[in-house]
Design an enzyme around this catalytic site. Structure first.
Site, mmCIF file in Angstrom:
data_model
loop_
_atom_site.group_PDB
_atom_site.id
_atom_site.type_symbol
_atom_site.label_atom_id
_atom_site.label_comp_id
_atom_site.label_asym_id
_atom_site.label_seq_id
_atom_site.Cartn_x
_atom_site.Cartn_y
_atom_site.Cartn_z
ATOM 1 N N GLU A 172 6.632 18.964 45.833
ATOM 2 C CA GLU A 172 7.804 18.776 45.000
ATOM 3 C C GLU A 172 9.067 19.145 45.746
ATOM 4 O O GLU A 172 9.040 19.933 46.693
ATOM 5 C CB GLU A 172 7.676 19.602 43.720
ATOM 6 C CG GLU A 172 7.403 21.065 43.974
ATOM 7 C CD GLU A 172 6.932 21.787 42.715
ATOM 8 O OE1 GLU A 172 7.783 22.420 42.064
ATOM 9 O OE2 GLU A 172 5.730 21.715 42.392
ATOM 10 N N CYS A 176 16.165 21.085 47.893
ATOM 11 C CA CYS A 176 15.232 22.152 48.243
ATOM 12 C C CYS A 176 13.894 21.487 48.553
ATOM 13 O O CYS A 176 13.315 20.825 47.686
ATOM 14 C CB CYS A 176 15.101 23.126 47.070
ATOM 15 S SG CYS A 176 13.933 24.471 47.379
ATOM 16 N N CYS A 222 0.719 27.483 49.240
ATOM 17 C CA CYS A 222 1.204 28.589 50.074
ATOM 18 C C CYS A 222 0.171 29.702 50.053
ATOM 19 O O CYS A 222 -0.498 29.908 49.044
ATOM 20 C CB CYS A 222 2.544 29.092 49.529
ATOM 21 S SG CYS A 222 3.288 30.417 50.499
ATOM 22 N N CYS A 247 2.951 35.802 46.969
ATOM 23 C CA CYS A 247 3.997 36.515 46.221
ATOM 24 C C CYS A 247 3.767 36.328 44.722
ATOM 25 O O CYS A 247 3.579 35.210 44.252
ATOM 26 C CB CYS A 247 5.377 35.997 46.611
ATOM 27 S SG CYS A 247 5.746 36.187 48.375
ATOM 28 N N CYS A 291 5.848 33.764 42.379
ATOM 29 C CA CYS A 291 5.977 32.372 42.822
ATOM 30 C C CYS A 291 4.760 31.543 42.427
ATOM 31 O O CYS A 291 3.621 31.895 42.768
ATOM 32 C CB CYS A 291 6.175 32.337 44.340
ATOM 33 S SG CYS A 291 6.440 30.677 44.986
ATOM 34 N N GLY A 293 5.554 26.667 49.993
ATOM 35 C CA GLY A 293 5.171 26.975 51.365
ATOM 36 C C GLY A 293 6.087 27.996 52.020
ATOM 37 O O GLY A 293 7.212 28.222 51.583
ATOM 38 N N GLU A 294 5.575 28.608 53.062
ATOM 39 C CA GLU A 294 6.337 29.556 53.887
ATOM 40 C C GLU A 294 6.708 28.836 55.183
ATOM 41 O O GLU A 294 5.834 28.529 56.005
ATOM 42 C CB GLU A 294 5.486 30.795 54.172
ATOM 43 C CG GLU A 294 5.916 31.651 55.349
ATOM 44 C CD GLU A 294 7.369 32.141 55.269
ATOM 45 O OE1 GLU A 294 8.120 31.889 56.235
ATOM 46 O OE2 GLU A 294 7.734 32.763 54.266
ATOM 47 N N SER A 338 14.379 29.855 54.334
ATOM 48 C CA SER A 338 14.005 31.084 53.637
ATOM 49 C C SER A 338 12.591 31.518 54.037
ATOM 50 O O SER A 338 11.669 30.704 54.023
ATOM 51 C CB SER A 338 14.064 30.867 52.125
ATOM 52 O OG SER A 338 13.596 32.006 51.437
ATOM 53 N N SER A 346 13.465 36.781 52.041
ATOM 54 C CA SER A 346 13.005 37.152 50.703
ATOM 55 C C SER A 346 12.609 38.619 50.729
ATOM 56 O O SER A 346 11.503 38.974 51.138
ATOM 57 C CB SER A 346 11.806 36.284 50.294
ATOM 58 O OG SER A 346 12.195 34.945 50.136
ATOM 59 N N LEU A 347 13.518 39.476 50.298
ATOM 60 C CA LEU A 347 13.311 40.926 50.404
ATOM 61 C C LEU A 347 12.686 41.487 49.129
ATOM 62 O O LEU A 347 11.594 42.047 49.159
ATOM 63 C CB LEU A 347 14.647 41.599 50.705
ATOM 64 C CG LEU A 347 14.601 43.045 51.191
ATOM 65 C CD1 LEU A 347 13.798 43.173 52.478
ATOM 66 C CD2 LEU A 347 16.016 43.584 51.383
ATOM 67 N N ASN A 400 11.940 33.710 37.748
ATOM 68 C CA ASN A 400 11.475 32.635 36.886
ATOM 69 C C ASN A 400 10.146 33.036 36.275
ATOM 70 O O ASN A 400 9.179 33.324 37.001
ATOM 71 C CB ASN A 400 11.303 31.336 37.690
ATOM 72 C CG ASN A 400 12.625 30.691 38.023
ATOM 73 O OD1 ASN A 400 13.277 30.118 37.166
ATOM 74 N ND2 ASN A 400 13.032 30.791 39.276
ATOM 75 N N CYS A 404 9.931 27.035 42.402
ATOM 76 C CA CYS A 404 8.894 26.651 43.357
ATOM 77 C C CYS A 404 7.506 26.558 42.723
ATOM 78 O O CYS A 404 7.018 27.520 42.146
ATOM 79 C CB CYS A 404 8.820 27.675 44.496
ATOM 80 S SG CYS A 404 10.327 27.846 45.416
#
Length: 343
Positions: A90, A103, A110, A114, A117, A157-158, A189, A212-213, A288, A331
């Site tokens: 997507e 985006c 992924c 996390c 996500c 994905g990373e 990111s 992404s902290l 989200n 995401c």
């Protein structure tokens, strides 16, 4: 068969020479492809014999649009795309005063895990090639009928877990013969894969790096981000300093605010202390909510209080403008819900 979108101009020129064709034909072919002509037979100034060679050796792999969801709240559009192998990815189209942004996804699924996500649910299925990432922009531009000038690698994905393909994508997207998107209009990111941040720094690109902290301490970060078990915040910040020294580019730190987890006043004060001497920008992202976990977004009052504490400590901060909330624009949400309905 090769996906011709994976080729740089130099690579296609070499192929032309190896196959008894003039090198200048490569630029001609790309000029058609990047004008949305995705059938070799429709390329009018290409000789018939070359068209046959191209059809025997190459595909132009443009994904099929499965669904387009348009927000009733703003101009956000979310596209569900089917790749050649029927895997779904997507991308999200966002309209701003400064132009159209997209985006894009860099992997199918992924494996970073996390908790906030949806794209990580079910793990990583496969990497996307450079050309496949590029094709997300191409199909979206054609659908929109307008140029896309800003790209964010922040979808499923990373990116640094697919390092080689992503770096090649950055070069293809930036190429004058292609989409010609300036590097300063591209943001990557990452959840913080330290060795790859340093490798990326050595390329001395002009893209914006976003980290992404999401927490100020390793202990708290480990509760929501498995990557924190491998790389500490200190290691990440050291890699970020290296990146800034090499590129001269300021870094963005993304911080998803989760109610009762990392949204307190002490969290804000500790985050400000952590980033005090870093040339940076903090992007606060109210989480989200997804059905697969119980993470809740904070109240507006809590978000504003967090923001004010950072500002009072001299940290440049913005709260991300929420877009497409009515169409599962975060995401992995759309792909996940579509797969669930298909079951």
């Amino acid at each position: 068969m090769y996906n011709i979108l994976d080729f740089t101009l130099e690579e296609l020129q070499s192929w032309m020479k190896e196959n008894g064709e003039s090198a200048f034909r490569a630029k001609q072919v790309f000029s058609w492809i990047y004008k949305d002509v995705w059938n070799f037979d429709d390329m009018k100034n290409i000789p018939g014999t070359l068209k046959e060679k191209l059809k025997e050796n190459f595909n132009i792999e443009i994904p099929k649009i499965v669904e387009v969801y348009e927000s009733n709240v703003d101009d956000t559009k979310k596209m569900l795309l089917s790749m050649k192998d029927n895997n779904l990815i997507e991308c999200v189209l966002m309209k701003y005063k400064h132009g159209n942004s997209i985006c894009v996804s860099t992997q199918v699924g992924c494996r970073m895990g996390c908790k906030f996500c949806a794209s990580t649910i079910g793990g990583r299925i496969r990497d996307l090639s450079a050309g496949e990432i590029l094709s997300e922009i191409m199909v979206a531009q054609k659908f929109l009928g307008e140029r896309i000038s800003n790209v964010v690698l922040m979808g499923s994905g990373e990116p640094l877990d697919n390092y080689d393909n992503v770096v090649k994508f950055l070069n293809l997207a930036n190429a004058e013969y292609g989409l010609n998107i300036g590097q300063r209009h591209i943001t990557l990111s990452t959840c913080g894969i330290v060795p790859k941040i340093k490798e990326l720094a050595d390329l001395n690109l002009s893209i914006t790096l976003a980290i992404s902290l999401h927490a100020f301490s390793d202990e708290k970060r480990k509760t929501i981000m498995p990557i924190a078990n491998k790389y500490s915040i200190n290691e990440i910040l050291e890699a970020c300093r290296y990146y800034m020294d090499k590129t001269g580019r300021r870094i963005t730190y993304e911080y998803s605010l989760v109610s009762g987890v990392n949204d307190g006043k002490e969290d804000a004060k500790s985050l400000a202390k952590l980033l005090k001497n870093m040339s940076c920008h903090v992007n606060l992202i109210p989480v989200n909510e997804i059905k697969e976990n119980e993470l809740k977004r904070p109240s507006r009052k809590t978000i504003e209080a967090f923001e004010e504490i950072l500002k009072s400590q001299g940290i440049e901060v913005t709260v991300r403008r929420e877009m497409g909330t009515d169409i599962n624009a975060a995401c992995g949400q759309l792909r996940r819900s579509y797969l669930d309905t298909q079951k």
